[in-house]
Design a protein around this motif. Structure first.
Motif, PDB file in Angstrom:
ATOM      1  N   LYS A   1      15.213  77.311  77.406  1.00 19.06           N
ATOM      2  CA  LYS A   1      14.047  77.200  78.277  1.00 19.06           C
ATOM      3  C   LYS A   1      13.098  78.375  78.063  1.00 19.06           C
ATOM      4  O   LYS A   1      11.874  78.211  78.087  1.00 19.06           O
ATOM      5  CB  LYS A   1      14.485  77.126  79.742  1.00 19.06           C
TER       6      LYS A   1
ATOM      7  N   GLU B   1      13.184  78.623  88.977  1.00 18.62           N
ATOM      8  CA  GLU B   1      12.489  77.327  88.988  1.00 18.62           C
ATOM      9  C   GLU B   1      11.249  77.385  89.876  1.00 18.62           C
ATOM     10  O   GLU B   1      10.225  76.758  89.583  1.00 18.62           O
ATOM     11  CB  GLU B   1      13.444  76.226  89.461  1.00 18.62           C
ATOM     12  N   ASP B   2      11.329  78.171  90.960  1.00 15.35           N
ATOM     13  CA  ASP B   2      10.159  78.362  91.830  1.00 15.35           C
ATOM     14  C   ASP B   2       9.063  79.127  91.083  1.00 15.35           C
ATOM     15  O   ASP B   2       7.883  78.789  91.184  1.00 15.35           O
ATOM     16  CB  ASP B   2      10.552  79.136  93.090  1.00 15.35           C
TER      17      ASP B   2
ATOM     18  N   ASP C   1      17.974  79.097  89.884  1.00 19.72           N
ATOM     19  CA  ASP C   1      17.345  78.305  90.948  1.00 19.72           C
ATOM     20  C   ASP C   1      16.049  78.968  91.415  1.00 19.72           C
ATOM     21  O   ASP C   1      15.027  78.300  91.621  1.00 19.72           O
ATOM     22  CB  ASP C   1      18.296  78.149  92.145  1.00 19.72           C
TER      23      ASP C   1
ATOM     24  N   ASN D   1      -1.500  84.058  92.329  1.00 20.81           N
ATOM     25  CA  ASN D   1      -0.326  83.322  91.835  1.00 20.81           C
ATOM     26  C   ASN D   1       0.399  84.066  90.720  1.00 20.81           C
ATOM     27  O   ASN D   1       1.615  83.933  90.569  1.00 20.81           O
ATOM     28  CB  ASN D   1      -0.735  81.934  91.347  1.00 20.81           C
TER      29      ASN D   1
ATOM     30  N   GLU E   1       8.642  79.233  87.868  1.00 24.11           N
ATOM     31  CA  GLU E   1       8.114  78.338  86.837  1.00 24.11           C
ATOM     32  C   GLU E   1       7.110  77.349  87.442  1.00 24.11           C
ATOM     33  O   GLU E   1       6.047  77.086  86.855  1.00 24.11           O
ATOM     34  CB  GLU E   1       9.265  77.585  86.168  1.00 24.11           C
ATOM     35  N   TYR E   2       7.422  76.829  88.618  1.00 21.05           N
ATOM     36  CA  TYR E   2       6.541  75.868  89.298  1.00 21.05           C
ATOM     37  C   TYR E   2       5.190  76.521  89.613  1.00 21.05           C
ATOM     38  O   TYR E   2       4.134  75.927  89.380  1.00 21.05           O
ATOM     39  CB  TYR E   2       7.205  75.384  90.589  1.00 21.05           C
ATOM     40  N   ILE E   3       5.228  77.748  90.134  1.00 15.61           N
ATOM     41  CA  ILE E   3       3.988  78.463  90.466  1.00 15.61           C
ATOM     42  C   ILE E   3       3.177  78.731  89.204  1.00 15.61           C
ATOM     43  O   ILE E   3       1.946  78.557  89.171  1.00 15.61           O
ATOM     44  CB  ILE E   3       4.296  79.796  91.182  1.00 15.61           C
TER      45      ILE E   3
ATOM     46  N   LYS F   1      -2.404  82.049  83.288  1.00 18.47           N
ATOM     47  CA  LYS F   1      -1.306  81.110  83.087  1.00 18.47           C
ATOM     48  C   LYS F   1      -0.439  81.512  81.898  1.00 18.47           C
ATOM     49  O   LYS F   1       0.798  81.442  81.959  1.00 18.47           O
ATOM     50  CB  LYS F   1      -1.852  79.695  82.871  1.00 18.47           C
TER      51      LYS F   1
ATOM     52  N   LYS G   1       3.091  77.118  86.366  1.00 23.57           N
ATOM     53  CA  LYS G   1       2.494  75.904  85.802  1.00 23.57           C
ATOM     54  C   LYS G   1       1.313  75.402  86.628  1.00 23.57           C
ATOM     55  O   LYS G   1       0.489  74.629  86.132  1.00 23.57           O
ATOM     56  CB  LYS G   1       3.566  74.820  85.676  1.00 23.57           C
ATOM     57  N   LYS G   2       1.214  75.835  87.898  1.00 24.24           N
ATOM     58  CA  LYS G   2       0.101  75.430  88.757  1.00 24.24           C
ATOM     59  C   LYS G   2      -1.177  76.224  88.460  1.00 24.24           C
ATOM     60  O   LYS G   2      -2.270  75.809  88.819  1.00 24.24           O
ATOM     61  CB  LYS G   2       0.471  75.626  90.232  1.00 24.24           C
TER      62      LYS G   2
END
Length: 359
Positions: A92, A58-59, A55, A29, A61-63, A73, A65-66
């Motif tokens: 941000k 944002e993908d 945009d 990841n 960022e999502y990965i 991380k 945070k997982k």
């Protein structure tokens, strides 16, 4: 198995949709975050499409945070933070850097915590947060020093931090690179890692020489001896007076390395020197560069164009001292006579007397 290099090839070819589809094939990841960030940044840099780049981020960022492992991380979050800052979403970016630092503090192993902080420092540096990057590095450094691990492990971690500092400097323009290079040199010197210290010493000298044209690509080319490429890149990357200044800086670097071809570059620039218009700052700097390059007659022409009395006096003083070092004492004293600032004239006379005593 898909690698980041495979994705980069697609990005270079402008195949962004294919590159994004390939991201899912990466196993780690952290690699996915890095790859998506690279795609977003390339789109932003080539097309200035802020909305699309954000945009895509944002993908990433999502990965990030997982990810559950605090070491990975924290690095992933700092990678995303730096991309946001570069694209223009400062709010941000700063917020995610704060989250990255908080995550790093949860890493139990002090050595890994220090490396994570070093990576965060790197991402801060490449996104323009120079002071924050240097401060974060010092926290990383103190983390290693205060840890209870043995001396050998401490040394290994400190060397890794030094390499991160050097890598950060390699990614920045000369002015911003210098504090990272100097801190890395100090670290390697104290650890007696002499070959690394020697490399940093050369990079520091190069960064100080290339004040105007010192972008990473040009510095890298010069370190590799690709002088023709560096000269060509100046014309591609710079405009106006900076083209002349940049090429003179490259010539000066070559002179410092005793690369005789520097004289050809100086001749070519002098033939084209009237093709540019110059600011007063540019005039003063060119006078300095020409003096160091030994083109005294041309340096004098530029020095006489300087309007500021103090700057003009300093430029004339430098020319006089250079003439004195070349044993042209009669001409040196003639230059001193026309220095308008009396204090600088006095100092110039004192220094010439000292030079004369050594001849």
């Amino acid at each position: 198995m898909t690698t980041i290099e495979d994705i980069l090839l697609l990005v270079k070819g402008g195949l962004y949709e294919d590159a994004l589809l390939k991201v899912d094939e990466l196993e780690d990841n952290l690699d996915k975050v890095h790859a998506v960030s690279l795609i977003a940044l390339d789109i932003y840099e080539k097309f200035s499409d802020v909305n699309l780049a954000l945009d895509i981020m944002e993908d990433a960022e999502y990965i990030a945070k997982k990810i559950k492992d605090p070491f990975k991380k924290s690095i992933a979050l700092s990678n995303v933070a730096s991309a946001y800052l570069i694209i223009g979403n400062r709010k941000k970016g700063v917020k995610l850097f704060e989250k990255a630092l908080d995550e790093a503090l949860h890493i139990e192993n002090s050595g890994e915590r220090a490396i994570a902080l070093g990576k965060i420092s790197y991402h801060m540096g490449i996104s323009g947060l120079i002071d924050s990057a240097l401060e974060t590095f010092e926290v990383a450094f103190d983390t290693v020093i205060r840890s209870k691990i043995d001396y050998t492990q401490k040394t290994d971690y400190l060397i890794k931090l030094g390499e991160i500092l050097e890598e950060t400097g390699d990614s920045l323009n000369s002015t911003d690179a210098l504090p990272f290079y100097e801190r890395a040199y100090d670290l390697f010197d104290k650890l007696h890692v002499n070959f690394k210290a020697a490399i940093l010493e050369k990079k520091i000298l190069l960064a100080k020489t290339l004040k105007v044209c010192g972008n990473p690509e040009i510095r890298s080319a010069l370190l590799e001896g690709r002088y023709g490429h560096a000269v060509a890149e100046v014309k591609n990357l710079l405009k106006g007076e900076k083209i002349a200044i940049g090429r003179l800086e490259i010539a000066l670097w070559m002179k410092k390395l005793d690369v005789f071809e520097y004289k050809k570059i100086v001749r070519e620039i002098l033939e084209q020197i009237d093709a540019f218009s110059y600011s007063q700052e540019g005039v003063a700097y060119i006078a300095t560069l020409l003096t160091e390059l030994g083109s005294i007659k041309e340096a004098l022409v530029f020095a006489n164009k300087i309007e500021d009395v103090e700057k003009k006096s300093e430029a004339l003083k430098a020319i006089a001292l250079e003439l004195a070092r070349e044993k042209e004492l009669k001409d040196a004293y003639k230059i001193i006579e026309i220095i308008p600032d009396n204090e600088i004239k006095k100092k110039a006379l004192e220094e010439i007397v000292e030079i004369e005593a050594t001849l």
